[in-house]
Design an enzyme around this catalytic site. Structure first.
Site, short mmCIF file in Angstrom:
data_model
loop_
_atom_site.label_atom_id
_atom_site.label_comp_id
_atom_site.label_asym_id
_atom_site.label_seq_id
_atom_site.Cartn_x
_atom_site.Cartn_y
_atom_site.Cartn_z
N ASP A 185 -10.18 3.42 -3.33
CA ASP A 185 -10.84 2.18 -3.07
C ASP A 185 -12.44 2.00 -3.62
O ASP A 185 -13.20 3.01 -3.71
CB ASP A 185 -11.01 2.16 -1.32
CG ASP A 185 -9.61 1.90 -0.88
OD1 ASP A 185 -8.56 1.88 -1.39
OD2 ASP A 185 -9.64 1.66 0.47
N ASP B 50 0.87 -1.28 -0.21
CA ASP B 50 -0.15 -0.04 -0.04
C ASP B 50 0.90 1.26 -0.02
O ASP B 50 2.25 1.23 0.03
CB ASP B 50 -0.73 -0.11 1.37
CG ASP B 50 -2.30 0.30 1.05
OD1 ASP B 50 -2.29 1.36 0.00
OD2 ASP B 50 -3.10 0.01 1.70
N ASN C 243 0.07 7.95 -8.95
CA ASN C 243 1.34 8.51 -9.86
C ASN C 243 1.54 7.77 -11.07
O ASN C 243 2.42 7.09 -11.52
CB ASN C 243 2.67 7.93 -9.18
CG ASN C 243 2.66 8.86 -7.68
OD1 ASN C 243 3.20 9.91 -7.63
ND2 ASN C 243 2.27 8.23 -6.63
N GLU D 29 -1.11 1.99 -5.07
CA GLU D 29 -0.97 3.44 -4.81
C GLU D 29 -1.90 4.14 -5.41
O GLU D 29 -1.76 5.27 -5.95
CB GLU D 29 0.56 3.78 -4.99
CG GLU D 29 1.08 3.79 -6.25
CD GLU D 29 0.41 4.65 -7.51
OE1 GLU D 29 -0.44 4.26 -8.17
OE2 GLU D 29 0.98 5.75 -7.29
N TRP D 30 -3.20 3.41 -5.78
CA TRP D 30 -4.29 4.23 -6.11
C TRP D 30 -4.32 4.94 -7.52
O TRP D 30 -5.17 5.62 -7.72
CB TRP D 30 -5.13 4.89 -5.08
CG TRP D 30 -4.68 4.29 -3.65
CD1 TRP D 30 -5.14 3.21 -3.10
CD2 TRP D 30 -4.09 5.00 -2.58
NE1 TRP D 30 -4.51 2.96 -1.91
CE2 TRP D 30 -3.85 4.02 -1.42
CE3 TRP D 30 -3.40 6.36 -2.43
CZ2 TRP D 30 -3.48 4.36 -0.29
CZ3 TRP D 30 -2.76 6.51 -1.23
CH2 TRP D 30 -2.60 5.59 -0.16
N GLY D 31 -3.33 4.66 -8.22
CA GLY D 31 -3.12 5.33 -9.47
C GLY D 31 -2.66 6.54 -9.39
O GLY D 31 -2.60 7.49 -10.49
C1 GLA Z 1 -5.88 1.26 1.59
C2 GLA Z 1 -6.04 0.36 0.18
C3 GLA Z 1 -7.18 -0.75 0.66
C4 GLA Z 1 -6.86 -1.47 2.13
C5 GLA Z 1 -6.70 -0.49 3.34
C6 GLA Z 1 -6.31 -1.00 4.29
O1 GLA Z 1 -7.25 2.30 1.82
O2 GLA Z 1 -6.38 0.89 -0.80
O3 GLA Z 1 -7.36 -1.57 -0.22
O4 GLA Z 1 -5.79 -2.28 1.56
O5 GLA Z 1 -5.91 0.58 2.75
O6 GLA Z 1 -6.06 -0.09 5.58
#
Ligand code: GLA
Length: 407
Positions: free
Chosen positions: A204, A149, A186, A182-184
Site C-alpha cells: 500500500d 484483494d 506473486n 495482490e501487492w505484487g
Molecule cells: C489492502 C489493499 C488496500 C485496501 C485495503 C482495504 O491493504 O492493498 O488498497 O483495499 O486492503 O482493507
C-alpha cells in the site's frame, strides 16, 4: 449413442473454453476515477459515494476523464441464507442497485471491492467459495469495476484464485474492469495479462513523499519508494493490462510540489489515476493538479507505453515516455529537498527505447518543448534546456515533434 455424445462433449468443452476469458476492450487506457480507501478507510456510506459522484462532476474531474467511483473495503453486510452478499444496511440503506443507478445517472461508473480469501483485509466477508454468486450479485447491481484483494487467502494459489473470479465475472455477463490487488507478491505481471485489466505491483501507498510506514507485520510506502519498485515492469503493461502502483495520495497531506511530482510520475508510468482524497472539500490547488489535461494526456496516451528512467544521479532523475505522433513526454524529478540546476543539451543525448522501438533522434529531429505545469513554451530542442527544478518537484514537458532537419 457413443457417436452422438462425443461430438456433444467436444462442443460443450469448446463453448466452455470460449466463455473463459476476461472482458476485452475495457481499460484501453489506464482507468481513471476515485477510490474511498486512502482517505476514508472503512468509513464508507452511500451518502459519501453519492456526494463524491456529485463532486466529481462539479469539480470538472468527470470532464477531465475521471469515470469510476470505487467503494473499497467495509461496504459489506452479512450473506443471506443462500449465501448472497448484502451491503451493510445501515451504511447503504438504499442498496447497491440504487447507488449504481445514481452514479450512472451522472454519467459515471461504480466500482466495488472484494477479496479472494475468506475475509477481506478489514475482516468483512470475502468471496472465497462464493465467487460466482458474488460476480452475479455485482452484475445485477450494475457494478462496473471490481478490485479484488488478497488478504486471508491461506494456501490459495494466486493465479488460480484470480482466474476463478475472472471466469465468474465473465459468466455473469456484465462487463466489469477487473483489478487485481495482490501487492505484487506473486509477480502478477507474469501471468495476469489474460486475467485482469490492472494489477497492483506493490504494497500500500502512504501519504508521504519518501518514507516507509511500519504497521507491524507489513509496511506502506511513500511515493518515491513505490516509484522505485516499478523497475523492470514496464514491458508487461499496455492497453487493457496495466501495472498499478496504487491509488493516489494527492490532496491527502503532502506539499503541493510533492503532489505535483506524484501526479506527474504516475502519468509517466501510465498508471491508473485513482484519486484518493475527499473530492467534496479539496483545495483549488489539488483540483488543478488532478485535472491538468496535458498531464492526463501523457497518462492516457493511446499507445499505452509506460515511461522509463533515462538517467539518475541520485537525487535527480530524468524520465521519458514515448507518445503518439512521435511525441515524447519528459519528466525531470528532483527527489532531494534542495533546488537543482539542470543543463540538458538535447543534441548530445541519445534517448532510445528498445522495448517500444522508438528513438528521439535529437541529432536531426526537432521538437517544440512545452511545460505541462505552466503551459509555457520553452522553445525547441535546438537550444539546450537550462532550468532549475525545486526540491521535491518536477519539470514535466511534452516534446512535440516538429520536423526533421532535412524535411
Ligand atoms: C489492502 C489493499 C488496500 C485496501 C485495503 C482495504 O491493504 O492493498 O488498497 O483495499 O486492503 O482493507
Amino acid at each position: 449413442m457413443k457417436r452422438l455424445i462425443a461430438p456433444l462433449l467436444v462442443a460443450l468443452c469448446a463453448a466452455g473454453s470460449l466463455s473463459a476469458q476476461k472482458f476485452e476492450d475495457l481499460a484501453q487506457t489506464p482507468p481513471m476515477g476515485w477510490n474511498s480507501w486512502n482517505h476514508f478507510g472503512c468509513d464508507v456510506t452511500e451518502e459519501l459515494i453519492r456526494e463524491t459522484a456529485d463532486a466529481m462532476v462539479a469539480s470538472g474531474m468527470k470532464d477531465a476523464g475521471y469515470t469510476y467511483v470505487n467503494i473499497d473495503d467495509c461496504w459489506h453486510g452479512e450473506r443471506d441464507a443462500d449465501g448472497f452478499i448484502q451491503p451493510d444496511a445501515e451504511r447503504f440503506p438504499s442498496g447497491m442497485k440504487a447507488l449504481a443507478d445514481y452514479v450512472h445517472s451522472k454519467g459515471l461508473k461504480l466500482g466495488i471491492y472484494s477479496d479472494a480469501g475468506w475475509k477481506t483485509c478489514a475482516g468483512r466477508p470475502g468471496s472465497r467459495g462464493h465467487e460466482y454468486q458474488d460476480a452475479l450479485t455485482y452484475a445485477r447491481w450494475g457494478v462496473d469495476y471490481l478490485k479484488y484483494d488478497w488478504c486471508n487467502t491461506h494456501a490459495l494459489n494466486a493465479e488460480g484464485a484470480y482466474l476463478t473470479m475472472r471466469d465468474a465475472l465473465y459468466a455473469a455477463g456484465w462487463p466489469m474492469v477487473f483489478s487485481l490487488c495482490e501487492w505484487g507478491t506473486n509477480q502478477p505481471w507474469e501471468w495476469a495479462k489474460e486475467i485482469g485489466h490492472l494489477w497492483r505491483t506493490t504494497g500500500d501507498i502512504a501519504v508521504c513523499f519518501d518514507c516507509e510506514k511500519d504497521h507491524g507485520s507489513w509496511s506502506s510506502w511513500g511515493v518515491l519508494r513505490i516509484l522505485d519498485m516499478q523497475e523492470g515492469l514496464r514491458v508487461h503493461a499496455g492497453p487493457g493490462h496495466w501495472n498499478d502502483p496504487d491509488m493516489m495520495e494527492i490532496g491527502n497531506g503532502m506539499s503541493v510540489s510533492e503532489d505535483r511530482a506524484h501526479f506527474s510520475m504516475w502519468a509517466m508510468l501510465a498508471a491508473p489515476l485513482l484519486a484518493g482524497n475527499d473530492l467534496r472539500t479539496m483545495s483549488e490547488e489539488t483540483r488543478r493538479i488532478l485535472t491538468n489535461a496535458e498531464v492526463i494526456a501523457i497518462d492516457q496516451d493511446p499507445l499505452g507505453i509506460q515511461g522509463f528512467k533515462y538517467s539518475d544521479d541520485g537525487d535527480l532523475e530524468i524520465w521519458f515516455k514515448p507518445l503518439e505522433d512521435e511525441d515524447w513526454a519528459m519528466c525531470i524529478l528532483n527527489r532531494g529537498s534542495t533546488p537543482r540546476q539542470v543543463d540538458f543539451s538535447w543534441q548530445e543525448e541519445k534517448v532510445e527505447d528498445d522495448f517500444a522501438n522508438r528513438k528521439t533522434l535529437f541529432g536531426y529531429r526537432v521538437y517544440r518543448v512545452r511545460d505541462l505545469w505552466t503551459g509555457g513554451d520553452m522553445g525547441t530542442t535546438r537550444t539546450p534546456l537550462d532550468v532549475t527544478v525545486p526540491g521535491h518537484d518536477v519539470l514535466m514537458v511534452r516534446l512535440v515533434r516538429l520536423l526533421d532537419e532535412d524535411e
